[in-house]
Design a protein around this motif. Sequence first.
Motif, PDB file in Angstrom:
ATOM      1  N   ILE A  33      -5.160   0.615   5.123  1.00 39.63           N
ATOM      2  CA  ILE A  33      -4.719   1.148   6.416  1.00 39.63           C
ATOM      3  C   ILE A  33      -3.439   0.453   6.872  1.00 39.63           C
ATOM      4  CG2 ILE A  33      -5.288   1.227   8.889  1.00 39.63           C
ATOM      5  CD1 ILE A  33      -8.236   1.662   8.010  1.00 39.63           C
ATOM      6  N   VAL A  34      -3.406  -0.862   6.755  1.00 40.17           N
ATOM      7  CA  VAL A  34      -2.229  -1.628   7.188  1.00 40.17           C
ATOM      8  C   VAL A  34      -1.018  -1.286   6.324  1.00 40.17           C
ATOM      9  CG1 VAL A  34      -1.262  -3.963   7.347  1.00 40.17           C
ATOM     10  CG2 VAL A  34      -3.569  -3.501   8.211  1.00 40.17           C
ATOM     11  N   ILE A  35      -1.198  -1.235   5.012  1.00 42.91           N
ATOM     12  CA  ILE A  35      -0.095  -0.880   4.109  1.00 42.91           C
ATOM     13  C   ILE A  35       0.378   0.539   4.396  1.00 42.91           C
ATOM     14  CG2 ILE A  35       0.540  -0.469   1.692  1.00 42.91           C
ATOM     15  CD1 ILE A  35       0.324  -3.441   2.452  1.00 42.91           C
ATOM     16  N   GLY A  36      -0.578   1.449   4.548  1.00 46.54           N
ATOM     17  CA  GLY A  36      -0.217   2.839   4.834  1.00 46.54           C
ATOM     18  C   GLY A  36       0.566   2.974   6.118  1.00 46.54           C
ATOM     19  N   ARG A  37       0.157   2.264   7.149  1.00 50.00           N
ATOM     20  CA  ARG A  37       0.802   2.374   8.449  1.00 50.00           C
ATOM     21  C   ARG A  37       2.180   1.711   8.467  1.00 50.00           C
ATOM     22  NH1 ARG A  37      -2.454  -0.009  13.113  1.00 50.00           N
ATOM     23  NH2 ARG A  37      -3.775   1.771  12.659  1.00 50.00           N
ATOM     24  N   GLY A  41       4.220   4.554   6.823  1.00 52.15           N
ATOM     25  CA  GLY A  41       4.208   5.314   8.074  1.00 52.15           C
ATOM     26  C   GLY A  41       3.119   6.357   8.132  1.00 52.15           C
ATOM     27  N   VAL A  42       2.035   6.133   7.409  1.00 54.07           N
ATOM     28  CA  VAL A  42       0.919   7.087   7.361  1.00 54.07           C
ATOM     29  C   VAL A  42      -0.280   6.472   8.096  1.00 54.07           C
ATOM     30  CG1 VAL A  42      -0.671   8.309   5.825  1.00 54.07           C
ATOM     31  CG2 VAL A  42       1.703   7.949   5.132  1.00 54.07           C
ATOM     32  N   ALA A  47     -10.009   6.882   8.219  1.00 56.92           N
ATOM     33  CA  ALA A  47     -10.004   5.599   7.514  1.00 56.92           C
ATOM     34  C   ALA A  47     -10.305   4.464   8.491  1.00 56.92           C
ATOM     35  CB  ALA A  47      -8.666   5.367   6.819  1.00 56.92           C
ATOM     36  N   GLN A  48      -9.712   4.535   9.684  1.00 60.14           N
ATOM     37  CA  GLN A  48      -9.982   3.502  10.683  1.00 60.14           C
ATOM     38  C   GLN A  48     -11.444   3.519  11.105  1.00 60.14           C
ATOM     39  OE1 GLN A  48      -7.156   4.133  13.834  1.00 60.14           O
ATOM     40  NE2 GLN A  48      -5.424   3.480  12.585  1.00 60.14           N
ATOM     41  N   GLU A  49     -12.003   4.696  11.277  1.00 61.49           N
ATOM     42  CA  GLU A  49     -13.417   4.801  11.642  1.00 61.49           C
ATOM     43  C   GLU A  49     -14.318   4.328  10.510  1.00 61.49           C
ATOM     44  OE1 GLU A  49     -14.816   8.494  13.232  1.00 61.49           O
ATOM     45  OE2 GLU A  49     -13.527   8.336  14.997  1.00 61.49           O
ATOM     46  N   SER A  50     -13.880   4.526   9.262  1.00 62.93           N
ATOM     47  CA  SER A  50     -14.709   4.077   8.146  1.00 62.93           C
ATOM     48  C   SER A  50     -14.892   2.561   8.176  1.00 62.93           C
ATOM     49  CB  SER A  50     -14.127   4.526   6.805  1.00 62.93           C
ATOM     50  OG  SER A  50     -12.943   3.812   6.497  1.00 62.93           O
ATOM     51  N   VAL A  51     -13.876   1.839   8.624  1.00 63.08           N
ATOM     52  CA  VAL A  51     -14.011   0.384   8.772  1.00 63.08           C
ATOM     53  C   VAL A  51     -15.068   0.078   9.836  1.00 63.08           C
ATOM     54  CG1 VAL A  51     -12.811  -1.735   9.454  1.00 63.08           C
ATOM     55  CG2 VAL A  51     -11.670  -0.083   7.972  1.00 63.08           C
ATOM     56  N   LEU A  52     -15.055   0.817  10.929  1.00 63.32           N
ATOM     57  CA  LEU A  52     -16.056   0.659  11.984  1.00 63.32           C
ATOM     58  C   LEU A  52     -17.460   0.941  11.445  1.00 63.32           C
ATOM     59  CD1 LEU A  52     -16.567   0.451  15.193  1.00 63.32           C
ATOM     60  CD2 LEU A  52     -16.618   2.939  15.035  1.00 63.32           C
ATOM     61  N   TYR A  53     -17.617   2.012  10.689  1.00 65.11           N
ATOM     62  CA  TYR A  53     -18.913   2.374  10.121  1.00 65.11           C
ATOM     63  C   TYR A  53     -19.400   1.293   9.153  1.00 65.11           C
ATOM     64  CZ  TYR A  53     -19.086   7.222  11.811  1.00 65.11           C
ATOM     65  OH  TYR A  53     -19.170   8.340  12.579  1.00 65.11           O
TER      66      TYR A  53
END
Length: 165
Positions: A33-37, A41-42, A47-53
């Motif tokens: 997520i960090v690399i993508g963002r 710029g993606v 993906a962020q919610e998957s970390v929460l789950y």
Amino acid sequence: MNWLADILDGTNRAIAMVVRWLVLAMIVIQFAIVIGRYVFGVNSIAAQESVLYLHGAFFMLGAGYTLLVDKHVRVDIFYAKLSDAGRRRIDIFGHLFFLLPSMTALLYWSWPSVRNSWKILEGPISVGGIEAVFLLKSLIPAFCILVMLQSLAILIRLFSRRPTA
């Protein structure tokens, strides 16, 4: 009765052996997520919610194992200074009058929400997120049951052991 306690311990050990891999998955996904963002710029809400789950699953499903290996937080300031018999009495009292009733209450009061979530197959937390909040809510009764099973195993061992002093 120790055979039953061994089975209950084994249940939480087996779940812990699977759940521990969720931490690795969580780290890899968060890194992506960090690399993508910041590099590409993606961004992905799912993906962020998957970390929460994964985080929720790790802690909720690992709680029984934490109780098994006695790594939970103890607040009792007198416990360490007591004899084995004194600790045994506190453990029995704590499991019977605090842990089991609180887990039963949490299971009872959360069940309608979990049941309703499954009934409607509750959707994502955020727009574009994972469409499985019902799975996330299912961790609550799983947590309660795993902790209660481990508490039962501990109580079996406490009652089968003879106090020394």
